[in-house]
Scaffold this motif. Structure first.
Motif, PDB file in Angstrom:
ATOM      1  N   ARG A  70      35.253   4.994   5.234  1.00  0.00           N
ATOM      2  CA  ARG A  70      35.034   4.167   4.049  1.00  0.00           C
ATOM      3  C   ARG A  70      33.555   3.968   3.739  1.00  0.00           C
ATOM      4  NH1 ARG A  70      38.975  -0.542   5.057  1.00  0.00           N
ATOM      5  NH2 ARG A  70      40.044   1.204   6.029  1.00  0.00           N
ATOM      6  N   THR A  71      32.692   4.559   4.541  1.00  0.00           N
ATOM      7  CA  THR A  71      31.256   4.336   4.380  1.00  0.00           C
ATOM      8  C   THR A  71      30.740   4.804   3.026  1.00  0.00           C
ATOM      9  OG1 THR A  71      30.927   4.525   6.768  1.00  0.00           O
ATOM     10  CG2 THR A  71      28.991   4.811   5.373  1.00  0.00           C
ATOM     11  N   ASP A  72      31.188   5.968   2.578  1.00  0.00           N
ATOM     12  CA  ASP A  72      30.707   6.497   1.296  1.00  0.00           C
ATOM     13  C   ASP A  72      31.077   5.566   0.146  1.00  0.00           C
ATOM     14  OD1 ASP A  72      29.572   8.660   2.548  1.00  0.00           O
ATOM     15  OD2 ASP A  72      31.279  10.007   2.181  1.00  0.00           O
ATOM     16  N   GLU A  73      32.259   4.975   0.218  1.00  0.00           N
ATOM     17  CA  GLU A  73      32.662   4.035  -0.832  1.00  0.00           C
ATOM     18  C   GLU A  73      31.801   2.768  -0.794  1.00  0.00           C
ATOM     19  OE1 GLU A  73      37.237   4.017  -1.629  1.00  0.00           O
ATOM     20  OE2 GLU A  73      36.959   4.372   0.529  1.00  0.00           O
ATOM     21  N   VAL A  74      31.497   2.325   0.413  1.00  0.00           N
ATOM     22  CA  VAL A  74      30.645   1.142   0.555  1.00  0.00           C
ATOM     23  C   VAL A  74      29.251   1.434   0.008  1.00  0.00           C
ATOM     24  CG1 VAL A  74      29.492  -0.355   2.235  1.00  0.00           C
ATOM     25  CG2 VAL A  74      31.914   0.205   2.513  1.00  0.00           C
ATOM     26  N   LEU A  75      28.708   2.601   0.343  1.00  0.00           N
ATOM     27  CA  LEU A  75      27.392   2.970  -0.162  1.00  0.00           C
ATOM     28  C   LEU A  75      27.384   3.046  -1.685  1.00  0.00           C
ATOM     29  CD1 LEU A  75      26.339   5.714   2.421  1.00  0.00           C
ATOM     30  CD2 LEU A  75      25.319   3.459   2.131  1.00  0.00           C
ATOM     31  N   ALA A  76      28.460   3.591  -2.242  1.00  0.00           N
ATOM     32  CA  ALA A  76      28.545   3.689  -3.702  1.00  0.00           C
ATOM     33  C   ALA A  76      28.572   2.311  -4.341  1.00  0.00           C
ATOM     34  CB  ALA A  76      29.790   4.480  -4.091  1.00  0.00           C
ATOM     35  N   ALA A  77      29.332   1.396  -3.740  1.00  0.00           N
ATOM     36  CA  ALA A  77      29.417   0.038  -4.281  1.00  0.00           C
ATOM     37  C   ALA A  77      28.061  -0.654  -4.246  1.00  0.00           C
ATOM     38  CB  ALA A  77      30.443  -0.768  -3.493  1.00  0.00           C
ATOM     39  N   LEU A  78      27.281  -0.393  -3.201  1.00  0.00           N
ATOM     40  CA  LEU A  78      25.975  -1.031  -3.075  1.00  0.00           C
ATOM     41  C   LEU A  78      24.929  -0.392  -3.984  1.00  0.00           C
ATOM     42  CD1 LEU A  78      25.813  -1.555   0.806  1.00  0.00           C
ATOM     43  CD2 LEU A  78      26.248  -3.285  -0.933  1.00  0.00           C
ATOM     44  N   THR A  79      24.834   0.918  -3.954  1.00  0.00           N
ATOM     45  CA  THR A  79      23.776   1.600  -4.703  1.00  0.00           C
ATOM     46  C   THR A  79      23.986   1.531  -6.206  1.00  0.00           C
ATOM     47  OG1 THR A  79      24.967   3.706  -4.427  1.00  0.00           O
ATOM     48  CG2 THR A  79      23.245   3.177  -2.817  1.00  0.00           C
ATOM     49  N   GLN A  80      25.215   1.339  -6.649  1.00  0.00           N
ATOM     50  CA  GLN A  80      25.477   1.280  -8.086  1.00  0.00           C
ATOM     51  C   GLN A  80      25.142  -0.075  -8.695  1.00  0.00           C
ATOM     52  OE1 GLN A  80      29.563   2.482  -8.607  1.00  0.00           O
ATOM     53  NE2 GLN A  80      29.165   4.598  -7.956  1.00  0.00           N
ATOM     54  N   HIS A  81      24.933  -1.083  -7.836  1.00  0.00           N
ATOM     55  CA  HIS A  81      24.632  -2.405  -8.382  1.00  0.00           C
ATOM     56  C   HIS A  81      23.117  -2.561  -8.515  1.00  0.00           C
ATOM     57  CE1 HIS A  81      24.573  -6.681  -9.122  1.00  0.00           C
ATOM     58  NE2 HIS A  81      25.895  -6.691  -9.186  1.00  0.00           N
ATOM     59  N   PRO A  82      22.628  -2.963  -9.691  1.00  0.00           N
ATOM     60  CA  PRO A  82      21.169  -3.078  -9.891  1.00  0.00           C
ATOM     61  C   PRO A  82      20.508  -4.175  -9.062  1.00  0.00           C
ATOM     62  CG  PRO A  82      22.366  -4.009 -11.760  1.00  0.00           C
ATOM     63  CD  PRO A  82      23.377  -3.309 -10.906  1.00  0.00           C
ATOM     64  N   GLY A  83      21.298  -5.112  -8.543  1.00  0.00           N
ATOM     65  CA  GLY A  83      20.743  -6.210  -7.763  1.00  0.00           C
ATOM     66  C   GLY A  83      20.646  -5.915  -6.285  1.00  0.00           C
ATOM     67  N   VAL A  84      20.867  -4.666  -5.891  1.00  0.00           N
ATOM     68  CA  VAL A  84      20.861  -4.272  -4.478  1.00  0.00           C
ATOM     69  C   VAL A  84      19.733  -3.287  -4.228  1.00  0.00           C
ATOM     70  CG1 VAL A  84      22.179  -3.194  -2.608  1.00  0.00           C
ATOM     71  CG2 VAL A  84      23.344  -4.619  -4.302  1.00  0.00           C
TER      72      VAL A  84
END
Length: 313
Positions: free
Chosen positions: A12-26
């Motif tokens: 699930r790491t790739d999904e977690v990374l996507a969720a984080l990197t796609q948010h401008p506040g991260v």
């Protein structure tokens, strides 16, 4: 900003990374493959603007990271980084206005527990209040206000009412329902011992007019309690904890409990009942105002699992 660390299953790491990197506040996203031992998995870390934290945590909870791994948050006091500055600028809203609901739940959940530390602080505060009463010392009364730990459970009740977390309401209500009678009983025993040994007498207490405000319940008692409850909840939700000191020394919860115990020992039942009424008005007023303030805060982006019971609840 807040530092976020997530432990997640490798698949699930790739999904977690996507969720984080796609948010401008991260920003400052780091992944450590296979670094987690218990529970096993990958470790993903990031710095998150406070106003973006709720949305980010919600996205991780949607991936069941909180169930199959874990998510932790820590306050960052200083961040020297242009990337961090950009993340805070791009995150919607203002940091001071943002409510991190999981942080608030964890904080109030911890402070609402009935334990030896809570009982000790409450008993000491009531004893200080009793000393302030018999010595006619407003300064000692103020000291008792600061020492008293009762705002934690009161805030927890407000949070539980707004979020319909009845487990939190029950835990906090139990802490208050047990804590105050125990503290008042200990204070009454101490007051009886002091009266029996002539450490003080009825005349000293009845002449203590500078602390009469403790038991004189009236409209301003409710007004002050409402203002204190509102200020206290604003302080907790905006991470401006320094304002809590002002909340502690503006309400007469602990002093009223201490005065009631002393008055009961001296058989001054009118003062005792007025003190109990003062205590009740303050407790109800603080909870009502805190719940109202919390209900008016922006609740968008709450993690979907806010309704689950607290650990060890």
């Amino acid at each position: 900003m807040l530092h976020l660390r997530a432990i997640c299953p490798a698949e699930r790491t790739d999904e977690v990374l996507a969720a984080l990197t796609q948010h401008p506040g991260v920003t400052h996203v780091v992944v450590l493959r296979g670094a987690a031992v218990e529970p096993a998995g990958d470790v993903v870390e990031a710095d998150v603007a406070r106003e973006a934290t709720d949305t980010v945590v919600a996205s991780l909870c949607a991936l069941d990271v909180d169930r199959d791994g874990g998510v932790t948050l820590e306050q960052i006091d200083t961040a020297l980084s242009d990337a961090a500055d950009r993340a805070e600028e791009k995150a919607p809203g203002e940091a001071a206005d943002a409510v991190v609901w999981e942080e608030l739940l964890a904080r109030t959940g911890e402070e609402s527990r009935l334990n030896a530390t809570f009982l000790s602080f409450l008993a000491i505060a009531c004893l200080l209040a009793a000393v302030g009463v018999v010595t006619n010392s407003p300064i000692t009364i103020v000291g008792a206000m600061v020492v008293g730990p009762e705002f934690g459970p009161l805030a927890a009740i407000a949070v539980g009412l707004v979020l319909r977390r009845w487990d939190l309401v029950r835990r906090a209500a139990t802490a208050l329902a047990v804590g105050f009678p125990v503290a008042m009983a200990i204070t009454a025993v101490a007051a009886f011992a002091g009266s029996f040994t002539d450490l003080f007498d009825r005349g000293m207490v009845l002449a203590a007019h500078e602390v009469d405000f403790v038991f004189q319940v009236g409209p301003f008692s409710l007004i002050v309690a409402l203002l204190a409850g509102a200020a206290g909840m604003l302080s907790m939700t905006s991470a401006k904890s320094a304002a809590l000191v002002g909340v502690f020394i503006s309400v007469t919860t602990v002093p009223a409990a201490g005065f009631a115990a002393v008055a009961a020992v001296l058989a001054e039942w009118d003062i005792c009942l007025q003190s109990v009424a003062q205590l009740a008005v303050n407790l109800v007023g603080i909870v009502a105002a805190a719940a109202l303030v919390l209900a008016l805060r922006n609740r968008r982006g709450q993690p979907r699992d806010l309704g689950r019971p607290l650990a060890n609840g």
